[in-house]
Design a protein around this motif. Structure first.
Motif, PDB file in Angstrom:
ATOM      1  N   ILE A  13       0.849  -1.193   0.000  1.00 53.02           N
ATOM      2  CA  ILE A  13       0.000   0.000   0.000  1.00 53.02           C
ATOM      3  C   ILE A  13       0.886   1.244   0.000  1.00 53.02           C
ATOM      4  N   PRO A  14       0.852   2.056  -1.068  1.00 50.87           N
ATOM      5  CA  PRO A  14       1.649   3.287  -1.076  1.00 50.87           C
ATOM      6  C   PRO A  14       1.283   4.191   0.098  1.00 50.87           C
ATOM      7  N   LYS A  15       2.259   4.826   0.705  1.00 51.94           N
ATOM      8  CA  LYS A  15       2.030   5.638   1.904  1.00 51.94           C
ATOM      9  C   LYS A  15       1.005   6.738   1.670  1.00 51.94           C
ATOM     10  N   GLN A  16       1.025   7.351   0.470  1.00 58.53           N
ATOM     11  CA  GLN A  16       0.127   8.473   0.202  1.00 58.53           C
ATOM     12  C   GLN A  16      -1.343   8.069   0.204  1.00 58.53           C
ATOM     13  N   THR A  17      -1.628   6.790  -0.049  1.00 51.46           N
ATOM     14  CA  THR A  17      -3.024   6.387  -0.134  1.00 51.46           C
ATOM     15  C   THR A  17      -3.687   6.289   1.236  1.00 51.46           C
ATOM     16  N   ILE A  18      -2.898   6.142   2.286  1.00 52.60           N
ATOM     17  CA  ILE A  18      -3.465   6.068   3.639  1.00 52.60           C
ATOM     18  C   ILE A  18      -4.158   7.378   3.979  1.00 52.60           C
ATOM     19  N   LYS A  19      -3.465   8.498   3.728  1.00 51.14           N
ATOM     20  CA  LYS A  19      -4.056   9.819   3.997  1.00 51.14           C
ATOM     21  C   LYS A  19      -5.175  10.112   3.016  1.00 51.14           C
ATOM     22  N   LEU A  20      -4.960   9.764   1.747  1.00 53.40           N
ATOM     23  CA  LEU A  20      -5.962  10.040   0.720  1.00 53.40           C
ATOM     24  C   LEU A  20      -7.259   9.298   1.004  1.00 53.40           C
ATOM     25  N   LYS A  21      -7.157   8.061   1.417  1.00 51.68           N
ATOM     26  CA  LYS A  21      -8.336   7.274   1.755  1.00 51.68           C
ATOM     27  C   LYS A  21      -9.107   7.921   2.899  1.00 51.68           C
ATOM     28  N   SER A  22      -8.386   8.398   3.899  1.00 56.72           N
ATOM     29  CA  SER A  22      -9.015   9.034   5.058  1.00 56.72           C
ATOM     30  C   SER A  22      -9.741  10.313   4.652  1.00 56.72           C
ATOM     31  N   VAL A  23      -9.103  11.134   3.814  1.00 60.31           N
ATOM     32  CA  VAL A  23      -9.692  12.400   3.375  1.00 60.31           C
ATOM     33  C   VAL A  23     -10.956  12.170   2.551  1.00 60.31           C
ATOM     34  N   LEU A  24     -10.953  11.133   1.710  1.00 55.23           N
ATOM     35  CA  LEU A  24     -12.081  10.876   0.808  1.00 55.23           C
ATOM     36  C   LEU A  24     -13.330  10.354   1.520  1.00 55.23           C
ATOM     37  N   LYS A  25     -13.229  10.124   2.829  1.00 56.52           N
ATOM     38  CA  LYS A  25     -14.425   9.761   3.599  1.00 56.52           C
ATOM     39  C   LYS A  25     -15.397  10.930   3.681  1.00 56.52           C
ATOM     40  N   ASN A  26     -14.856  12.146   3.527  1.00 58.54           N
ATOM     41  CA  ASN A  26     -15.692  13.347   3.472  1.00 58.54           C
ATOM     42  C   ASN A  26     -16.305  13.452   2.084  1.00 58.54           C
ATOM     43  N   HIS A  27     -17.627  13.467   1.980  1.00 57.68           N
ATOM     44  CA  HIS A  27     -18.312  13.426   0.684  1.00 57.68           C
ATOM     45  C   HIS A  27     -18.216  14.726  -0.098  1.00 57.68           C
ATOM     46  N   GLN A  28     -17.615  15.770   0.479  1.00 57.94           N
ATOM     47  CA  GLN A  28     -17.372  17.007  -0.257  1.00 57.94           C
ATOM     48  C   GLN A  28     -15.876  17.297  -0.350  1.00 57.94           C
ATOM     49  N   ALA A  29     -15.052  16.279  -0.180  1.00 57.96           N
ATOM     50  CA  ALA A  29     -13.600  16.448  -0.119  1.00 57.96           C
ATOM     51  C   ALA A  29     -13.033  17.009  -1.422  1.00 57.96           C
ATOM     52  N   LYS A  30     -12.093  17.944  -1.279  1.00 62.78           N
ATOM     53  CA  LYS A  30     -11.326  18.486  -2.402  1.00 62.78           C
ATOM     54  C   LYS A  30      -9.850  18.288  -2.055  1.00 62.78           C
ATOM     55  N   VAL A  31      -9.193  17.414  -2.796  1.00 63.70           N
ATOM     56  CA  VAL A  31      -7.823  17.026  -2.476  1.00 63.70           C
ATOM     57  C   VAL A  31      -6.893  17.401  -3.627  1.00 63.70           C
ATOM     58  N   GLN A  32      -5.743  17.960  -3.277  1.00 62.77           N
ATOM     59  CA  GLN A  32      -4.716  18.232  -4.271  1.00 62.77           C
ATOM     60  C   GLN A  32      -3.524  17.320  -4.016  1.00 62.77           C
ATOM     61  N   ILE A  33      -3.138  16.562  -5.043  1.00 62.21           N
ATOM     62  CA  ILE A  33      -1.923  15.761  -4.940  1.00 62.21           C
ATOM     63  C   ILE A  33      -0.979  16.195  -6.054  1.00 62.21           C
ATOM     64  N   TYR A  34       0.298  16.241  -5.762  1.00 62.06           N
ATOM     65  CA  TYR A  34       1.237  16.606  -6.809  1.00 62.06           C
ATOM     66  C   TYR A  34       2.571  15.897  -6.624  1.00 62.06           C
ATOM     67  N   ASN A  35       3.376  15.983  -7.669  1.00 57.84           N
ATOM     68  CA  ASN A  35       4.638  15.250  -7.773  1.00 57.84           C
ATOM     69  C   ASN A  35       4.432  13.760  -8.034  1.00 57.84           C
ATOM     70  N   LEU A  36       3.239  13.400  -8.530  1.00 58.57           N
ATOM     71  CA  LEU A  36       3.034  12.032  -9.014  1.00 58.57           C
ATOM     72  C   LEU A  36       3.493  11.997 -10.464  1.00 58.57           C
TER      73      LEU A  36
END
Length: 332
Positions: A13-36
């Motif tokens: 499991i990539p480390k970044q997905t742990i936080k991303l999964k947690s954030v996406l529990k919010n049904h109005q979540a707006k997430v920015q990821i970069y350097n992928l």
């Protein structure tokens, strides 16, 4: 024969997905990821798909970028995903529609309506075209099942009402044939046509078959026949692709501003083409009934959970996830 193990299982499991999964529990979540960089985007997405049971849509800058991603993620997860393409090359040029793409669009809309958590990959030109509404698609879908009592001539009337073409042998979507008590029909949402065998007014068997060998592929208990969703348009039946999506979807998008610009450009091109056709006797629907606008796209997009893979996010981000990946040095 042993089942093929998905490649993603070897990554952990990539480390970044742990936080991303947690954030996406919010049904109005707006997430920015970069350097992928490169396929690290597909690895991250594949890990989230495995952990979150929800519809997900990936919007790329163009068809080529979307195709590369599909290749990556299908290899990572070992299964097929839904590709949603544009249906024609130029607005109001029906002869320039791409039948293969219409098949793919029909299949995606059908799967969205009847599959729990579809994963869809697309690009701006495709989502700029409006689609048939769920209600209208349901009204235009023929449902057939084994042991159903139905007269062949009544079934033929249904096909005619949906503009199916009667032929001697079906070779492409939108065709049907009748030979005694055998009815062949090619739906716009399936890879292979169906063969129905009747005994008097009863459907005794339903099978999909290969058009080249005429051999059976699979026995079916129940099927849905869907017409060409691009051919029979009316003012009340068209909605945007985002409006058609389940409201709990997660939308992954590379560049929102660029996508908005492409959608507006497509609408402008359609408006110019429409003006050129005003002198014709054939009546056409106005561009706004066939294409969405960049403004409407942004309004509808904001209602979803969004993952932006961009150094400059369009929406105000609830969370920013910086991932430390670097490109491989070219050696040539």
């Amino acid at each position: 024969m042993t089942a093929k193990t998905p490649i993603i299982s070897y990554f952990g499991i990539p480390k970044q997905t742990i936080k991303l999964k947690s954030v996406l529990k919010n049904h109005q979540a707006k997430v920015q990821i970069y350097n992928l960089i490169g396929s690290s985007y597909a690895v991250t997405a594949a890990s989230i798909i495995n952990q979150i049971n929800t519809p997900q849509v990936f919007i790329f800058r163009d068809k080529e970028e979307a195709s590369y991603f599909i290749n990556d993620i299908e290899n990572l997860l070992g299964r097929e995903f839904l590709f949603f393409p544009s249906s024609y090359r130029r607005p109001y040029q029906i002869e320039e529609t791409d039948n293969a793409n219409i098949l793919l669009r029909s299949e995606v809309l059908n799967k969205i309506s009847h599959t729990k958590n579809p994963i869809i990959v697309t690009y701006p030109e495709a989502i700029s075209e409006k689609v048939i509404s769920r209600k209208e698609l349901k009204n235009q879908t023929i449902i057939l099942f084994q042991d159903q009592n139905l007269k062949i001539n009544n079934l033929e009337k249904m096909f005619c009402n949906l503009n199916f073409e009667k032929v001697d042998f079906v070779i492409q979507a939108g065709q049907y044939s009748i030979r005694g008590g055998i009815v062949d029909v090619f739906s716009f949402a399936d890879e292979n046509p169906f063969r129905l065998e009747f005994f008097d007014t009863k459907i005794e068997s339903i099978r999909s078959f290969n058009i080249n060998t005429q051999l059976s592929v699979k026995t079916e208990k129940k099927i849905k026949i869907i017409p060409n969703i691009q051919a029979k348009r009316n003012i009340t039946s068209q909605v945007s692709f985002l409006e058609y999506l389940p409201k709990n979807s997660v939308v992954w998008i590379k560049d929102i501003k660029y996508t908005e610009d492409v959608i507006n450009e497509n609408l402008n091109k359609a408006s110019i083409q429409y003006k050129n056709l005003l002198d014709n006797h054939v009546k056409h629907l106005k561009p706004e009934h066939l294409f969405t606008s960049g403004y409407n796209f942004l309004e509808e997009l904001e209602q979803f959970r969004i993952v932006e893979n961009n150094n400059n996010s369009y929406f105000k981000s609830d969370n920013i996830i910086n991932i430390n990946t670097t490109a491989i040095t070219k050696i040539n």
